[in-house]
Design a protein around this motif. Structure first.
Motif, short mmCIF file in Angstrom:
data_model
loop_
_atom_site.label_atom_id
_atom_site.label_comp_id
_atom_site.label_asym_id
_atom_site.label_seq_id
_atom_site.Cartn_x
_atom_site.Cartn_y
_atom_site.Cartn_z
N ALA A 70 0.84 -1.16 -0.05
CA ALA A 70 0.04 0.04 -0.06
C ALA A 70 0.90 1.37 0.17
O ALA A 70 1.97 0.95 0.61
CB ALA A 70 -0.85 -0.06 1.28
N ASP A 95 0.53 5.93 -0.93
CA ASP A 95 -0.38 6.92 -1.18
C ASP A 95 0.45 8.16 -1.82
O ASP A 95 1.66 8.27 -1.54
CB ASP A 95 -1.40 7.41 -0.20
CG ASP A 95 -0.33 8.02 0.92
OD1 ASP A 95 -0.89 9.25 1.12
OD2 ASP A 95 0.39 7.26 1.45
N ARG A 117 -6.29 12.80 -2.45
CA ARG A 117 -5.21 11.66 -2.28
C ARG A 117 -5.49 10.46 -3.30
O ARG A 117 -6.72 9.99 -3.40
CB ARG A 117 -5.26 11.17 -0.86
CG ARG A 117 -4.12 10.64 -0.26
CD ARG A 117 -3.00 11.77 0.15
NE ARG A 117 -1.75 11.39 0.38
CZ ARG A 117 -0.61 12.39 0.63
NH1 ARG A 117 -0.97 13.39 0.72
NH2 ARG A 117 0.43 12.02 0.85
N TRP A 134 -4.90 6.47 -3.38
CA TRP A 134 -4.20 5.44 -2.62
C TRP A 134 -4.12 4.09 -3.49
O TRP A 134 -4.84 4.06 -4.42
CB TRP A 134 -5.11 4.92 -1.54
CG TRP A 134 -5.25 5.76 -0.23
CD1 TRP A 134 -5.99 6.94 -0.13
CD2 TRP A 134 -4.18 5.73 0.94
NE1 TRP A 134 -5.50 7.53 1.00
CE2 TRP A 134 -4.45 6.78 1.69
CE3 TRP A 134 -3.36 4.71 1.43
CZ2 TRP A 134 -4.00 7.05 2.98
CZ3 TRP A 134 -2.64 5.09 2.50
CH2 TRP A 134 -2.98 6.07 3.21
N ARG A 156 -6.30 12.70 3.45
CA ARG A 156 -5.48 11.79 3.85
C ARG A 156 -5.66 11.14 5.25
O ARG A 156 -4.92 10.48 5.67
CB ARG A 156 -3.81 11.98 3.94
CG ARG A 156 -3.11 11.02 3.54
CD ARG A 156 -1.52 11.34 3.85
NE ARG A 156 -0.67 10.16 3.77
CZ ARG A 156 0.58 10.04 4.31
NH1 ARG A 156 0.87 11.00 5.29
NH2 ARG A 156 1.22 8.91 4.30
N PRO A 164 -7.95 4.56 4.59
CA PRO A 164 -7.22 3.13 4.36
C PRO A 164 -7.83 2.28 5.43
O PRO A 164 -8.20 0.95 5.10
CB PRO A 164 -5.91 3.40 4.78
CG PRO A 164 -5.80 4.72 5.62
CD PRO A 164 -6.82 5.50 5.13
#
Length: 540
Positions: free
Chosen positions: A253, A255, A280, A282, A307, A312
């Motif tokens: 992961a 971003d 953002r 991701w 963010r 997430p």
């Protein structure tokens, strides 16, 4: 007998010949000198680039610097090629690339799908000297790689209406399904627009200028509609790709910020601020290819307007397994054990590339020998990793236990020793504390052969977004950010499977509306098979 005048003339001619030869020699030396100067400059750029690669910095700032170095190197090599006349264009095999041959020469490598046109220059059937009959002995074949410019084609669909002479019934073939309802664009054109915008980073207004040169004045608003509607048609496949990604038990992961046009920002500030906010992108990567896994790789891009850590956490709400990412605080809640069962649903795998970057930045700024030693120790781990790329998870684990584990343990002892000697406020000390605080996460790759040593797959997946935003600067809205994420998901996943994204999208857009809903998985990049195409050979 030669007269004095004739003798003097001969001497002048000889002097002129000598001067001309010297001038030619001087010109040749000057050309060679410029070629060597260009070569030296090119090698200097290469040295800088290789140093950056050696010490492993891959932050966005350094990535931009490397791109500029690549452009500089390209310009220098073009200048050298314009001066250097020693290239042998007929060499069938390129010489090996080494220090004495910094620029590879040779014929391009062509895939089997490149169309071939054969032109035969036949001298005829009669000898031009005596008129005798010619017979074929052999032939010489050489190749020229040329470009056939793309062109727009208007396809008229004619559907004759016919009536039955017996029952007077009207018969007409149904109209073919269009990729975009009531839209004039065909699947090939839509695929070209999507790939040009999201993969080649060519804004729609520039595409409009290109289409105008090709004979079609397409309003920008129409291009916008086509682009958005085409991505909308692909949404069912995008959703399936994301489901596949989050069904994994190990993910990468990352971003990156992206600017979003938002007039409310300017209104709220009374015009003091620009009408742009920071959104953002991701990215989540599922990739088992480093350990020869069977699950198909895929990339999921998602766009939230900010963010905050809740994003997430929402993305990974159903995920269970190993997450490899940076130390973003929003991930912290994901690593906490379940308060009811005490089990840890998601385990953290730290990124050695991030740690190495911290030491590299310190070495670059202060030439710290401790930072340099840390870089070299981490480099030993990477040397081992290069040996086991493509090996099975079991083989990787065995090598890591035998070779990498002692190196990692020695690095930990080195870090603890240095923390007792250096200032606790220094950047090197911060980097050591960062590693020791997350040591179980940094050494998780020693316990599981599937875990990578770093988060580079996610960073590679983020790079197209970084390149793209240099061209489009900002997206027009939150909805535009979501469209960007959808398009990148299917394009980048197709590229992971070595597909030509434009050819893939053209075929998918041409059939998806007629495809059975319960069989859409057949159109996913890892299941799709290109239509059989045989390179055409035309005789001239």
């Amino acid at each position: 007998m030669t007269s004095p005048a004739e003798h003097q003339s001969d001497e002048l001619d000889a002097l002129r010949a000598i001067i001309a030869a010297q001038a030619s020699q001087i010109q040749e030396l000057s050309r060679s000198n410029r070629a060597y100067e260009a070569l030296v400059d090119a090698l200097r750029v290469q040295i800088v680039r290789l140093k950056k690669q050696k010490f492993g910095a891959s932050s966005e700032k350094v990535a931009r610097n490397i791109e500029q170095l690549e452009l500089a190197l390209e310009g220098l090599e073009v200048a050298r090629a314009a001066i250097d006349t020693s290239a042998d264009e007929d060499d069938a095999v390129a010489p090996p690339q080494n220090a004495s041959a910094p620029r590879r020469r040779g014929k391009p490598a062509l895939s089997e799908h490149v169309l071939t046109e054969r032109r035969t220059l036949d001298p005829g059937s009669e000898c031009p000297d005596c008129g005798g009959e010619l017979r074929l002995v052999s032939e010489d074949v050489s190749a020229i790689l040329d470009l056939v410019a793309a062109q727009l084609k208007k396809i008229e669909i004619a559907r004759p209406k016919k009536s039955c002479r017996k029952c007077e019934a009207m018969v007409q073939t149904p109209a073919p399904t269009r990729p975009v309802a009531r839209g004039m664009a065909g699947p090939g054109l839509l695929a070209h627009i999507l790939v040009s915008k999201y993969d080649d980073h060519l804004p729609l207004y520039r595409q409009g200028e290109i289409f105008e040169r090709m004979g079609a004045d397409i309003p920008r608003s129409t291009l916008i509609d086509w682009c958005g509607q085409a991505v909308g048609v692909l949404k069912p496949l995008v959703a399936r790709i994301r489901d596949h990604v989050f069904a994994a038990d190990r993910l990468h992961a990352d971003d990156t910020p992206i600017r979003v046009l938002d007039p409310k920002v300017a209104i709220a500030s009374g015009g003091a601020k620009r009408a742009v906010k920071q959104g953002r992108i991701w990215v989540y990567v599922r990739d088992d290819t480093p350990f020869a896994g069977d699950d198909p790789p895929a990339i999921a891009y998602l766009f939230p307007p900010d963010r905050r850590g809740e994003h997430p956490q929402t993305h990974l709400a159903g995920f269970s397994g190993i997450l490899q990412a940076d130390a973003y605080s929003g991930f912290g809640a994901l690593y906490k054990p379940d308060p009811m069962t005490g089990e840890q649903q998601i385990r953290e795998a730290a990124c050695w590339a991030h740690l190495r970057r911290d030491f590299h930045d310190e070495w670059t700024s202060s030439k710290s020998p401790i930072a340099f030693e840390a870089i070299n120790r981490i480099g030993v781990l990477y040397d081992i990793e290069r040996r086991i790329i493509g090996c099975s998870a079991q083989e990787r684990l065995a090598v890591r236990q035998a070779d990498s584990k002692p190196v990692a343990a020695a690095f930990r002892r080195f870090a603890e020793e240095q923390l007792d000697r250096i200032s606790g406020k220094s950047d090197v000390a911060k980097a050591f504390r960062y590693a020791l605080k997350r040591w179980p996460s940094f050494t998780l790759f020693l316990e599981d052969g599937r875990v990578a040593i770093d988060n580079n797959p996610a960073e590679r997946a983020i790079r197209p977004i970084v390149l793209g935003r240099k061209n489009f600067l900002f997206v027009g809205s939150d909805a535009g950010g979501e469209t960007l994420a959808d398009a990148m998901t299917i394009i980048e996943t197709a590229k992971l499977h070595d597909l030509n994204p434009q050819a893939y999208l053209a075929e998918i857009l041409g059939c998806i509306n007629d495809h059975k809903i319960n069989a859409l998985d057949e159109l996913l990049p890892w299941n799709w098979r290109p239509a059989e195409t045989t390179p055409s050979v035309a005789a001239a």
